[in-house]
Motif scaffolding. Sequence first.
Motif, PDB file in Angstrom:
ATOM      1  N   ASN A 287     -39.977  45.802  -9.812  1.00 36.58           N
ATOM      2  CA  ASN A 287     -38.807  46.186 -10.596  1.00 36.58           C
ATOM      3  C   ASN A 287     -39.110  46.151 -12.094  1.00 36.58           C
ATOM      4  O   ASN A 287     -38.631  47.000 -12.859  1.00 36.58           O
ATOM      5  CB  ASN A 287     -37.636  45.256 -10.272  1.00 36.58           C
ATOM      6  N   ARG A 288     -39.932  45.186 -12.512  1.00 36.24           N
ATOM      7  CA  ARG A 288     -40.339  45.147 -13.923  1.00 36.24           C
ATOM      8  C   ARG A 288     -41.156  46.382 -14.280  1.00 36.24           C
ATOM      9  O   ARG A 288     -40.939  47.016 -15.332  1.00 36.24           O
ATOM     10  CB  ARG A 288     -41.156  43.887 -14.184  1.00 36.24           C
ATOM     11  N   THR A 291     -38.927  49.258 -14.617  1.00 39.88           N
ATOM     12  CA  THR A 291     -38.174  49.200 -15.870  1.00 39.88           C
ATOM     13  C   THR A 291     -39.029  49.696 -17.038  1.00 39.88           C
ATOM     14  O   THR A 291     -38.539  50.398 -17.937  1.00 39.88           O
ATOM     15  CB  THR A 291     -37.697  47.769 -16.133  1.00 39.88           C
ATOM     16  N   ASN A 294     -39.105  53.385 -17.299  1.00 38.49           N
ATOM     17  CA  ASN A 294     -37.889  54.013 -17.803  1.00 38.49           C
ATOM     18  C   ASN A 294     -38.000  54.402 -19.274  1.00 38.49           C
ATOM     19  O   ASN A 294     -37.115  55.080 -19.805  1.00 38.49           O
ATOM     20  CB  ASN A 294     -36.691  53.079 -17.598  1.00 38.49           C
ATOM     21  N   ARG A 330     -33.153  49.823 -23.540  1.00 38.34           N
ATOM     22  CA  ARG A 330     -34.300  49.708 -22.637  1.00 38.34           C
ATOM     23  C   ARG A 330     -35.097  48.433 -22.902  1.00 38.34           C
ATOM     24  O   ARG A 330     -35.608  47.805 -21.978  1.00 38.34           O
ATOM     25  CB  ARG A 330     -35.188  50.939 -22.767  1.00 38.34           C
ATOM     26  N   GLN A 333     -33.335  45.717 -21.103  1.00 39.70           N
ATOM     27  CA  GLN A 333     -33.583  45.792 -19.673  1.00 39.70           C
ATOM     28  C   GLN A 333     -34.969  45.269 -19.324  1.00 39.70           C
ATOM     29  O   GLN A 333     -35.158  44.592 -18.293  1.00 39.70           O
ATOM     30  CB  GLN A 333     -33.422  47.230 -19.197  1.00 39.70           C
ATOM     31  N   GLU A 334     -35.949  45.570 -20.181  1.00 40.31           N
ATOM     32  CA  GLU A 334     -37.305  45.067 -19.927  1.00 40.31           C
ATOM     33  C   GLU A 334     -37.367  43.548 -20.038  1.00 40.31           C
ATOM     34  O   GLU A 334     -38.017  42.873 -19.232  1.00 40.31           O
ATOM     35  CB  GLU A 334     -38.284  45.728 -20.902  1.00 40.31           C
ATOM     36  N   ALA A 337     -35.876  42.117 -16.919  1.00 40.15           N
ATOM     37  CA  ALA A 337     -36.806  42.194 -15.792  1.00 40.15           C
ATOM     38  C   ALA A 337     -37.880  41.117 -15.887  1.00 40.15           C
ATOM     39  O   ALA A 337     -38.273  40.529 -14.861  1.00 40.15           O
ATOM     40  CB  ALA A 337     -37.444  43.581 -15.734  1.00 40.15           C
TER      41      ALA A 337
END
Length: 441
Positions: A287-288, A291, A294, A330, A333-334, A337
Amino acid sequence: MMPPISKASSGRLASSCVPAGVSALVFFAFALHVAPLSAQGPPAAPLGATLSGLLSYAREHNPELGVRKYETEAARERVEPAAALPDPRFELELMDFTNTVNSGRSPSLLPGQVGNTRYRVVQPLPFWGKRGLRGEVAEAQAEQVETLQQGTALEVENRIKTAYARQFQASGQIAILRETLSLFDAIEQLVLTRYGVGLVPQQDALRAQSELTSVKIDLVEAQRRQRDNAAKLNALLARDGNAPLSDPGYLPSAPSEVSYQSLLEQIRTRSPEVSRERFGVVAAEKNRDLTWLNRYPDFAVGLTNNRPYNAADNWELMVGVTIPLQQSSRRAQEREAERKLDAAQTRVLAAETRLAGRLGETLAAFEASRDKARLLKGTLLPQATATFKAAQSGYESGRVNFNTLLDAERQVLRARLALLDADVESAVRLAELEFLAGAPL
């Protein structure tokens, strides 16, 4: 005058007092299992007689296991959609539906009856690598659900093993107490006979009757525990609480040596709880990575068919791209993660530490119970039996009183029950060790 009290002895340390005309006393059984069945059990043993039969039945009928099975299948089905392409999008565009250009025509919402009709198909295309990572995240999550199923199976098995051991304990107590009742019945008859001819005081007869009643009360309590454990077992087997169960035949054997380090290594490699947390780390890592991807734009391709009114059709090709403009969002979000990955890694360590602590406590209790059983079987029980024989001989010759004989017999009874309790406690702790390790020892 009553004849002397007869002595009977078996290889399992049994003694009895039998007056003339009174049936022989039931011999004591001082071995680990009271009236044990065959070590392997008959090929078609009734339900409840063997632990393996209970476990096999539960695997097929326990509703908790059925829930976990369906949840695992559902999680597996989420892997393919997670890695699939997004569905294409179809668009219909009616240009100049008022027919302003085509004077003389009224407005319309019908394709082909407006200034220009456009039919468009658009296919979104994620950036390279995103689809694969999404599938890997779903795969790791499905593995987590599968380990949850394995953990539930181990938990149910542990509860069945514990209830089976407690049922064995209750059945053994009932057998021991019934043998003791037979002994006290004979002793009571003997005392009443001697009291009738004036050889013993009335106190001996009253004490014999009191002891007989006390053992009957203990027997009633043991039967209640047997019914309670039977209800627990039936609940785990998804049967009616009063469904019949056979008495357990034997306790599972324990290995002669149990190593803490080997069990700890088994926990780290095979425990469903630790495995679930490790798959959580895999999911967090993927998932990281997703991310981070993205940061890059996604794409779309489209094909359009234009159909102007009273004109030739024509085609258009479209390529679209998203603009990753919100960089601060973003970055947040990183960071999220990354922290989730740190948390997942810490959960693995926490699970290993928690299970290691439980392992140490359970192993200590297991070894203590086994040592206690060894002392009871090899030392205390033979000593109590020798004391009872001496008291019996002394009572026959009039050198000891009746209270001494009863106290010696109750010491034997306590030693037998304590030995049974120690063996059952060892079996319960062994079941917990197998639950922690994730596999039989």
